[in-house]
Design an enzyme around this catalytic site. Sequence first.
Site, mmCIF file in Angstrom:
data_model
loop_
_atom_site.group_PDB
_atom_site.id
_atom_site.type_symbol
_atom_site.label_atom_id
_atom_site.label_comp_id
_atom_site.label_asym_id
_atom_site.label_seq_id
_atom_site.Cartn_x
_atom_site.Cartn_y
_atom_site.Cartn_z
ATOM 1 N N ASN A 7 26.090 -33.397 -32.809
ATOM 2 C CA ASN A 7 25.978 -33.038 -33.829
ATOM 3 C C ASN A 7 24.564 -32.350 -33.988
ATOM 4 O O ASN A 7 23.487 -33.006 -34.184
ATOM 5 C CB ASN A 7 26.311 -34.183 -34.748
ATOM 6 C CG ASN A 7 25.974 -33.647 -36.352
ATOM 7 O OD1 ASN A 7 25.592 -32.467 -36.720
ATOM 8 N ND2 ASN A 7 26.259 -34.454 -37.262
ATOM 9 N N ARG A 89 30.273 -30.971 -32.998
ATOM 10 C CA ARG A 89 30.583 -30.781 -34.655
ATOM 11 C C ARG A 89 30.122 -29.694 -35.147
ATOM 12 O O ARG A 89 28.881 -29.217 -34.983
ATOM 13 C CB ARG A 89 29.786 -32.168 -35.389
ATOM 14 C CG ARG A 89 30.289 -31.788 -36.776
ATOM 15 C CD ARG A 89 29.619 -32.920 -37.652
ATOM 16 N NE ARG A 89 29.896 -32.803 -39.089
ATOM 17 C CZ ARG A 89 28.795 -32.183 -39.925
ATOM 18 N NH1 ARG A 89 27.966 -31.457 -39.422
ATOM 19 N NH2 ARG A 89 29.219 -32.284 -41.350
ATOM 20 N N HIS A 178 34.432 -32.765 -44.650
ATOM 21 C CA HIS A 178 34.469 -34.186 -44.182
ATOM 22 C C HIS A 178 35.927 -34.188 -43.530
ATOM 23 O O HIS A 178 36.520 -35.216 -43.247
ATOM 24 C CB HIS A 178 34.175 -35.203 -45.249
ATOM 25 C CG HIS A 178 33.190 -35.294 -46.049
ATOM 26 N ND1 HIS A 178 32.874 -35.475 -47.354
ATOM 27 C CD2 HIS A 178 31.698 -35.405 -45.157
ATOM 28 C CE1 HIS A 178 31.620 -35.526 -47.710
ATOM 29 N NE2 HIS A 178 30.905 -35.398 -46.407
ATOM 30 N N GLY A 206 30.046 -41.596 -50.017
ATOM 31 C CA GLY A 206 28.755 -41.765 -49.333
ATOM 32 C C GLY A 206 27.661 -41.002 -50.072
ATOM 33 O O GLY A 206 27.776 -40.431 -51.257
ATOM 34 N N ASN A 207 26.410 -40.620 -49.578
ATOM 35 C CA ASN A 207 25.778 -39.629 -50.187
ATOM 36 C C ASN A 207 26.176 -38.222 -50.433
ATOM 37 O O ASN A 207 26.087 -37.618 -51.443
ATOM 38 C CB ASN A 207 24.361 -39.435 -49.230
ATOM 39 C CG ASN A 207 23.334 -38.884 -49.950
ATOM 40 O OD1 ASN A 207 22.797 -39.054 -50.726
ATOM 41 N ND2 ASN A 207 22.679 -37.703 -49.431
ATOM 42 N N ARG A 237 23.972 -33.879 -55.074
ATOM 43 C CA ARG A 237 24.713 -32.648 -55.390
ATOM 44 C C ARG A 237 25.339 -33.076 -56.775
ATOM 45 O O ARG A 237 25.760 -34.186 -57.052
ATOM 46 C CB ARG A 237 25.703 -32.486 -54.483
ATOM 47 C CG ARG A 237 25.154 -32.415 -53.066
ATOM 48 C CD ARG A 237 26.366 -31.903 -52.228
ATOM 49 N NE ARG A 237 25.735 -31.675 -50.821
ATOM 50 C CZ ARG A 237 26.489 -32.248 -49.717
ATOM 51 N NH1 ARG A 237 27.486 -32.914 -49.803
ATOM 52 N NH2 ARG A 237 25.848 -31.879 -48.233
ATOM 53 N N GLU A 380 33.964 -40.610 -37.184
ATOM 54 C CA GLU A 380 34.055 -39.074 -36.829
ATOM 55 C C GLU A 380 33.666 -38.753 -35.591
ATOM 56 O O GLU A 380 34.172 -37.900 -34.659
ATOM 57 C CB GLU A 380 32.876 -38.413 -37.816
ATOM 58 C CG GLU A 380 33.521 -38.480 -39.343
ATOM 59 C CD GLU A 380 32.263 -37.871 -40.265
ATOM 60 O OE1 GLU A 380 32.248 -36.695 -40.405
ATOM 61 O OE2 GLU A 380 31.548 -38.647 -40.640
#
Length: 397
Positions: A7, A89, A178, A206-207, A237, A380
């Site tokens: 990632n 990813r 996601h 989550g965040n 956000r 993931e």
Amino acid sequence: MNVLVINAGSSSLKYQLMDPETGAVSAKGLCERIAIDGRLTHKFADKKIEREIPMPTHSEAISAVLEILVDPEYGVIHSVDEIDAVGHRVLHGGMKFSDSCIVDDACIEAIEACIPLGPLHNPANLMGIRACQAVMPNTPQVAVFDTAFHMTMPPKAYRYAIPTAYYENDDIRRYGFHGTSHKYIARRMAEILGKKDFKMVNCHLGNGSSLCAIENGACRDTSMGLSPLAGVPMGTRSGDIDPCVVQFICNKYGMSVDDCLTMLNKKSGMLGMSGVSSDFRDLEAGANAGNTDCRLALDKFCYEVAKYVGAYAAALNGIDVLTFTAGVGENGPTTRAAVCEYLGFMGVKLDPEKNNTRGKEALISAPDSSVQVWVIPTNEELMIAQDTRDLVNAAKK
């Protein structure tokens, strides 16, 4: 089979070496401060080491990862040849990818074409891919897209009510993110139930948070949109917001659109409302201590999540399962209970004792609940490794 899961960010690179069959992780770590000075944190067994290693580019970072993986003292394999494939990813696949794919020239060209849709992430993801190609030229690479799982949405879900030309000429639509997590939870839920023909809403909280309406294992709608800014409010956000708010703020404070979006992405959400933190643990502590702003932020979050669950239950004409995953979803019994309090009209009923769980798979609904409610830890990296395994094995046939 050993799959190296990568990632890559603009100045960092996370990795895991894992077995896609068992999910066992033999080693994992993080390269950070790439192009600045370089630091490698490597974990294996119960050990952890840190090294300062010059990393001018991602190629040096990948080389550092491979060297530590075969290190006589700290490594877990004897040779790089023991790495059968690499799974990457990639944030945005646009409308070009409805599934993961073997990396080749056409794949790289398509990822490059999606850079306008993922300007922060796709270039970094490409750096990780190219770095692996340079250091491991004979090892198959697979790109796994955050957006791919959502490509089964019907037009009524993914089209915006703006002039069609913007969709046809610029690919402006709902994409969702996601996707790898939502896909993993849908697949795991099918294993638990022993069937695929069911309707569910998955809450990845989550965040960064998103919800997904899933029918028979396929996405029918999701809360994030063209970007990860849409949907429920998150750590920093704003989530869904009237576009005129942007115009108002820009006009009144002389702010550029880019600056305003930075504020909505990095200074809003739980942080903006509470003025305290983006971390839900801090917010709960503040709320318990009487901080009304922290309490309002938490109430807003749970309210918006519940609204989306209700909307997706309507879109699917009922649901059989409600799942919670990711950092807050897996570890927030108070949050789960607050969300489910709104869903009594659907027959959702939690068992308070069963709900008092953190970080492990559990059925938390009461026996007489009309909807099964589950906590399922997401993975993931395992989903990326399994997609990589499947594509590499299929290519050998």
